[in-house]
Scaffold this motif. Structure first.
Motif, mmCIF file in Angstrom:
data_model
loop_
_atom_site.group_PDB
_atom_site.id
_atom_site.type_symbol
_atom_site.label_atom_id
_atom_site.label_comp_id
_atom_site.label_asym_id
_atom_site.label_seq_id
_atom_site.Cartn_x
_atom_site.Cartn_y
_atom_site.Cartn_z
ATOM 1 N N UNK A 154 59.079 -125.424 20.780
ATOM 2 C CA UNK A 154 58.886 -123.980 20.675
ATOM 3 C C UNK A 154 59.440 -123.417 19.373
ATOM 4 N N UNK A 155 60.575 -123.931 18.895
ATOM 5 C CA UNK A 155 61.137 -123.379 17.661
ATOM 6 C C UNK A 155 60.231 -123.681 16.466
ATOM 7 N N UNK A 156 59.774 -124.917 16.357
ATOM 8 C CA UNK A 156 58.921 -125.285 15.224
ATOM 9 C C UNK A 156 57.625 -124.481 15.239
ATOM 10 N N UNK A 157 57.051 -124.288 16.421
ATOM 11 C CA UNK A 157 55.793 -123.557 16.520
ATOM 12 C C UNK A 157 55.988 -122.074 16.208
ATOM 13 N N UNK A 158 57.051 -121.479 16.730
ATOM 14 C CA UNK A 158 57.308 -120.062 16.474
ATOM 15 C C UNK A 158 57.526 -119.803 14.989
ATOM 16 N N UNK A 159 58.292 -120.675 14.341
ATOM 17 C CA UNK A 159 58.552 -120.482 12.916
ATOM 18 C C UNK A 159 57.281 -120.670 12.094
ATOM 19 N N UNK A 160 56.427 -121.599 12.502
ATOM 20 C CA UNK A 160 55.169 -121.802 11.780
ATOM 21 C C UNK A 160 54.251 -120.592 11.920
ATOM 22 N N UNK A 161 54.323 -119.907 13.057
ATOM 23 C CA UNK A 161 53.501 -118.725 13.297
ATOM 24 C C UNK A 161 54.169 -117.442 12.816
ATOM 25 N N UNK A 162 55.328 -117.610 12.155
ATOM 26 C CA UNK A 162 56.062 -116.465 11.601
ATOM 27 C C UNK A 162 56.516 -115.502 12.694
ATOM 28 N N UNK A 163 56.959 -116.085 13.824
ATOM 29 C CA UNK A 163 57.455 -115.307 14.953
ATOM 30 C C UNK A 163 58.949 -115.582 15.094
ATOM 31 N N UNK A 164 59.777 -114.547 15.139
ATOM 32 C CA UNK A 164 61.213 -114.788 15.293
ATOM 33 C C UNK A 164 61.541 -115.442 16.616
ATOM 34 N N UNK A 165 62.529 -116.328 16.611
ATOM 35 C CA UNK A 165 62.956 -117.005 17.827
ATOM 36 C C UNK A 165 64.472 -117.119 17.814
ATOM 37 N N UNK A 166 65.062 -116.930 18.973
ATOM 38 C CA UNK A 166 66.514 -116.979 19.059
ATOM 39 C C UNK A 166 66.905 -117.464 20.448
ATOM 40 N N UNK A 167 68.103 -118.036 20.544
ATOM 41 C CA UNK A 167 68.614 -118.527 21.817
ATOM 42 C C UNK A 167 69.990 -117.930 22.065
ATOM 43 N N UNK A 168 70.180 -117.371 23.250
ATOM 44 C CA UNK A 168 71.460 -116.804 23.641
ATOM 45 C C UNK A 168 72.117 -117.749 24.638
ATOM 46 N N UNK A 169 73.134 -118.530 24.216
ATOM 47 C CA UNK A 169 73.742 -119.503 25.124
ATOM 48 C C UNK A 169 74.460 -118.853 26.295
ATOM 49 N N UNK A 170 74.902 -117.611 26.137
ATOM 50 C CA UNK A 170 75.621 -116.954 27.223
ATOM 51 C C UNK A 170 74.704 -116.647 28.407
ATOM 52 N N UNK A 171 73.484 -116.226 28.100
ATOM 53 C CA UNK A 171 72.536 -115.870 29.161
ATOM 54 C C UNK A 171 71.486 -116.950 29.405
ATOM 55 N N UNK A 172 71.447 -117.972 28.492
ATOM 56 C CA UNK A 172 70.430 -119.016 28.540
ATOM 57 C C UNK A 172 69.027 -118.443 28.370
ATOM 58 N N UNK A 173 68.914 -117.355 27.607
ATOM 59 C CA UNK A 173 67.615 -116.760 27.325
ATOM 60 C C UNK A 173 67.103 -117.257 25.977
ATOM 61 N N UNK A 174 65.842 -117.632 25.945
ATOM 62 C CA UNK A 174 65.148 -117.955 24.704
ATOM 63 C C UNK A 174 64.273 -116.755 24.356
ATOM 64 N N UNK A 175 64.530 -116.139 23.217
ATOM 65 C CA UNK A 175 63.774 -114.964 22.800
ATOM 66 C C UNK A 175 62.702 -115.381 21.805
ATOM 67 N N UNK A 176 61.450 -115.164 22.176
ATOM 68 C CA UNK A 176 60.315 -115.439 21.291
ATOM 69 C C UNK A 176 59.712 -114.097 20.920
ATOM 70 N N UNK A 177 59.793 -113.750 19.644
ATOM 71 C CA UNK A 177 59.360 -112.423 19.224
ATOM 72 C C UNK A 177 60.525 -111.459 19.220
ATOM 73 N N UNK A 178 60.217 -110.185 19.234
ATOM 74 C CA UNK A 178 61.232 -109.154 19.069
ATOM 75 C C UNK A 178 62.097 -108.998 20.313
ATOM 76 N N UNK A 179 63.391 -108.688 20.085
ATOM 77 C CA UNK A 179 64.303 -108.303 21.152
ATOM 78 C C UNK A 179 64.286 -106.785 21.260
ATOM 79 N N UNK A 180 63.877 -106.275 22.396
ATOM 80 C CA UNK A 180 63.839 -104.829 22.577
ATOM 81 C C UNK A 180 65.195 -104.325 23.055
ATOM 82 N N UNK A 181 65.399 -103.033 22.869
ATOM 83 C CA UNK A 181 66.591 -102.336 23.369
ATOM 84 C C UNK A 181 67.891 -102.864 22.764
ATOM 85 N N UNK A 182 67.810 -103.508 21.609
ATOM 86 C CA UNK A 182 69.009 -103.981 20.920
ATOM 87 C C UNK A 182 69.055 -103.338 19.541
ATOM 88 N N UNK A 183 70.160 -102.659 19.250
ATOM 89 C CA UNK A 183 70.338 -102.038 17.945
ATOM 90 C C UNK A 183 71.349 -102.844 17.135
#
Length: 257
Positions: A77-106
């Motif tokens: 998923x990371x290699x594919x997201x980066x190739x498609x120019x889509x941000x990707x992030x992993x939050x180890x505390x919640x075990x959430x993988x974020x593909x694309x934009x994170x909403x409601x975060x400033x």
């Protein structure tokens, strides 16, 4: 490598997560959430991305193969997201993988990597400089004549929301222009994507810029008359987020408080 050895190579799902997402799990979590499977590296498939051959790679630059499981080919998923120019992030505390934009975060503007023209533009926490229209701020970016600020966004945000003002003895309107400062900007780097203004009599004004899909942006601050001292201030209440850029209503003055 022998064919039968190639077909019988199995991979546990825990190994896939480590290889593809560069994350780690505690043994207690793994015991509760991870289920072993039998899967195969499918080295017989190749990839074409937007009409061109593409080879997925891990963070060390080593080639990655698709995983064949239950009749389907799975890609990292990371290699594919980066190739498609889509941000990707992993939050180890919640075990959430974020593909694309994170909403409601400033994210505070001053918290992202920033390069500043230090001749006429500087960050300051001097209480005399951070008092803007009778409001005390913790930190401000002051631009007394003109200046450039480059922000590294890594395509993680849709909006840059600036709180800006012109302070005494400034007599001229400040123009804040947005440029694409990414490595792939090419000729478009000199094109103004968006420009907002703040005048001395407008108090503190909120300016909303659309930065969706941009790796880096440059903010150029100056007067339309080019050389006069403008005494512009960008405040530490400025932030980046993933609010819907299409819903923005442009700049709005909040006035002095």
């Amino acid at each position: 490598m022998k064919t039968n050895r190639k077909k019988n190579k199995t991979v546990a799902i825990a190994s896939l997560v480590v290889a593809f997402l560069a994350t780690s799990f505690g043994s207690a979590y793994a015991a509760a959430q991870l289920e072993p499977i039998n899967a195969f590296f499918n080295r017989g498939v190749s990839f074409v991305l937007n009409g061109e051959r593409w080879q997925p790679q891990n963070e060390e630059g080593r080639p990655l193969a698709a995983i064949y499981y239950d009749g389907n080919n799975y890609l990292p998923v990371r290699a594919l997201a980066e190739a498609l120019n889509i941000p990707i992030d992993f939050d180890p505390a919640t075990q959430h993988i974020y593909i694309g934009a994170k909403r409601a975060v400033k994210t505070p503007m001053f918290a992202v990597p920033m390069e500043i023209d230090h001749i006429y533009a500087v960050l300051t926490r001097d209480p005399k400089e951070t008092n803007v229209h009778d409001r005390q701020f913790g930190e401000v970016l002051k631009i007394d004549q003109y200046g450039d600020v480059i922000l590294t966004l890594d395509r993680k945000f849709k909006r840059l929301v600036l709180d800006a003002a012109v302070v005494s003895p400034g007599e001229h309107e400040a123009e804040i222009s947005l440029y694409n400062a990414g490595d792939k900007a090419g000729n478009t780097a000199s094109t103004v994507l968006e420009m907002h203004k703040v005048a001395p009599d407008e108090g503190i004004k909120t300016l909303v810029f659309d930065v969706e899909g941009l790796d880096k942006v440059k903010l150029h601050v100056q007067s339309h008359q080019l050389n006069p001292y403008i005494y512009a201030r960008i405040l530490d209440t400025s932030f980046l987020d993933n609010g819907d850029a299409a819903e923005k209503d442009g700049s709005k003055a909040t006035g002095s408080k």
